[in-house]
Structures are given as structure tokens and as C-alpha cells.
Design a protein around this motif. Structure first.
Motif, PDB file in Angstrom:
ATOM      1  N   VAL A   7      47.073  22.025  48.753  1.00 43.03           N
ATOM      2  CA  VAL A   7      48.236  22.872  49.004  1.00 43.03           C
ATOM      3  C   VAL A   7      47.861  24.333  48.759  1.00 43.03           C
ATOM      4  O   VAL A   7      48.186  25.216  49.565  1.00 43.03           O
ATOM      5  CB  VAL A   7      49.446  22.465  48.112  1.00 43.03           C
ATOM      6  N   GLU A   8      47.150  24.589  47.675  1.00 44.49           N
ATOM      7  CA  GLU A   8      46.742  25.961  47.340  1.00 44.49           C
ATOM      8  C   GLU A   8      45.859  26.554  48.435  1.00 44.49           C
ATOM      9  O   GLU A   8      46.034  27.713  48.827  1.00 44.49           O
ATOM     10  CB  GLU A   8      46.021  25.977  45.994  1.00 44.49           C
ATOM     11  N   LEU A   9      44.915  25.766  48.947  1.00 46.16           N
ATOM     12  CA  LEU A   9      44.052  26.251  50.029  1.00 46.16           C
ATOM     13  C   LEU A   9      44.875  26.654  51.249  1.00 46.16           C
ATOM     14  O   LEU A   9      44.670  27.728  51.820  1.00 46.16           O
ATOM     15  CB  LEU A   9      43.046  25.178  50.433  1.00 46.16           C
ATOM     16  N   GLU A  46      59.193  14.728  48.792  1.00 46.74           N
ATOM     17  CA  GLU A  46      58.758  16.094  48.494  1.00 46.74           C
ATOM     18  C   GLU A  46      57.441  16.410  49.202  1.00 46.74           C
ATOM     19  O   GLU A  46      57.248  17.515  49.710  1.00 46.74           O
ATOM     20  CB  GLU A  46      58.616  16.285  46.986  1.00 46.74           C
ATOM     21  N   ALA A  47      56.535  15.438  49.238  1.00 43.11           N
ATOM     22  CA  ALA A  47      55.249  15.635  49.915  1.00 43.11           C
ATOM     23  C   ALA A  47      55.460  15.899  51.401  1.00 43.11           C
ATOM     24  O   ALA A  47      54.780  16.756  51.989  1.00 43.11           O
ATOM     25  CB  ALA A  47      54.349  14.422  49.706  1.00 43.11           C
ATOM     26  N   VAL A  48      56.417  15.211  52.007  1.00 40.41           N
ATOM     27  CA  VAL A  48      56.721  15.426  53.421  1.00 40.41           C
ATOM     28  C   VAL A  48      57.236  16.839  53.641  1.00 40.41           C
ATOM     29  O   VAL A  48      56.831  17.519  54.590  1.00 40.41           O
ATOM     30  CB  VAL A  48      57.744  14.375  53.930  1.00 40.41           C
ATOM     31  N   LYS A  49      58.098  17.315  52.754  1.00 37.24           N
ATOM     32  CA  LYS A  49      58.633  18.674  52.876  1.00 37.24           C
ATOM     33  C   LYS A  49      57.528  19.716  52.716  1.00 37.24           C
ATOM     34  O   LYS A  49      57.494  20.711  53.440  1.00 37.24           O
ATOM     35  CB  LYS A  49      59.733  18.916  51.839  1.00 37.24           C
ATOM     36  N   ALA A  53      56.336  22.230  55.698  1.00 37.53           N
ATOM     37  CA  ALA A  53      56.381  23.685  55.500  1.00 37.53           C
ATOM     38  C   ALA A  53      55.025  24.320  55.781  1.00 37.53           C
ATOM     39  O   ALA A  53      54.952  25.423  56.315  1.00 37.53           O
ATOM     40  CB  ALA A  53      56.833  24.008  54.084  1.00 37.53           C
ATOM     41  N   LEU A  54      53.959  23.623  55.437  1.00 37.13           N
ATOM     42  CA  LEU A  54      52.612  24.162  55.614  1.00 37.13           C
ATOM     43  C   LEU A  54      52.009  23.803  56.968  1.00 37.13           C
ATOM     44  O   LEU A  54      50.880  24.159  57.258  1.00 37.13           O
ATOM     45  CB  LEU A  54      51.701  23.670  54.484  1.00 37.13           C
ATOM     46  N   GLY A  55      52.757  23.080  57.790  1.00 37.39           N
ATOM     47  CA  GLY A  55      52.292  22.753  59.133  1.00 37.39           C
ATOM     48  C   GLY A  55      51.150  21.764  59.152  1.00 37.39           C
ATOM     49  O   GLY A  55      50.244  21.865  59.981  1.00 37.39           O
ATOM     50  N   THR A  56      51.177  20.810  58.246  1.00 38.81           N
ATOM     51  CA  THR A  56      50.116  19.815  58.181  1.00 38.81           C
ATOM     52  C   THR A  56      50.739  18.452  57.918  1.00 38.81           C
ATOM     53  O   THR A  56      51.947  18.294  58.003  1.00 38.81           O
ATOM     54  CB  THR A  56      49.065  20.193  57.104  1.00 38.81           C
ATOM     55  N   THR A  57      49.918  17.482  57.600  1.00 40.40           N
ATOM     56  CA  THR A  57      50.416  16.133  57.311  1.00 40.40           C
ATOM     57  C   THR A  57      50.229  15.813  55.837  1.00 40.40           C
ATOM     58  O   THR A  57      49.381  16.409  55.164  1.00 40.40           O
ATOM     59  CB  THR A  57      49.642  15.082  58.130  1.00 40.40           C
TER      60      THR A  57
END
Length: 95
Positions: A7-9, A46-49, A53-57
Motif C-alpha cells: 500500500v505504501e509503495l 476494507e482491503a477491497v476499498k 482507491a489505489l486502482g489495483t486488486t
């Protein structure tokens, strides 16, 4: 790498803040901070959200990427999209 390292990356790659991520998830910044500090994978919802938001899976966020791998998004176009989105948000805030 852990879920939160991935997530940080992505967050850094997209030049977004945890405040922005929290707003996109519909939760407080404190909630996101607490999840990060616990350094455990969040609940599925939460992981899905976060992934959305980050445009990934979610799968990409939970994969164990090595430091030599490309970030989970792996997309130059996705980075350009988020750069443009961030710039647009900045311009809108000026008005």
C-alpha cells in the motif's frame, strides 16, 4: 513485502496521502492509521476499498513482492492517471 508495504509503495507512487486514502474508503484517517500500526491485513471489505482507491486488486496488495519487483500496480498509465487526478484535485482546491 507486507500488505501495508505494498500500500505504501502504491501510495507514494501515486503521490497520495493516507488522509486521501481514508476519505476514499469512507473512514477516518485514525482508522487507517490504526490498521497500519497493527501491521495486519485488514478485513476483506476494507482491503477491497483500499485496493479500489489505489486502482489495483486485493491480490496484488497481498502478494509478497521483492524489493526488485515493480510496485504492485506495475502500470505506467495508472501512475499517470493518478498524477493527473492529484493535480486536478489540487487545482480544484484553489478555487
Amino acid at each position: 513485502m507486507s500488505f501495508w508495504e505494498n500500500v505504501e509503495l502504491l501510495r507514494e507512487e501515486q503521490n497520495t496521502s493516507y488522509r486521501w486514502l481514508a476519505r476514499m474508503m469512507g473512514v477516518s484517517e485514525t482508522t487507517v492509521s490504526s490498521m497500519r500500526r497493527a501491521n495486519t491485513e485488514p478485513r476483506a471489505s476494507e482491503a477491497v476499498k483500499i485496493a479500489s482507491a489505489l486502482g489495483t486488486t486485493v491480490e496484488s496488495l497481498v502478494e509478497n513482492h521483492s524489493e526488485d519487483d515493480t510496485p504492485p500496480s506495475g502500470s505506467v498509465y495508472l501512475k499517470k492517471y493518478f498524477d493527473l487526478k492529484k493535480e486536478l484535485e489540487r487545482l480544484i482546491e484553489k478555487f
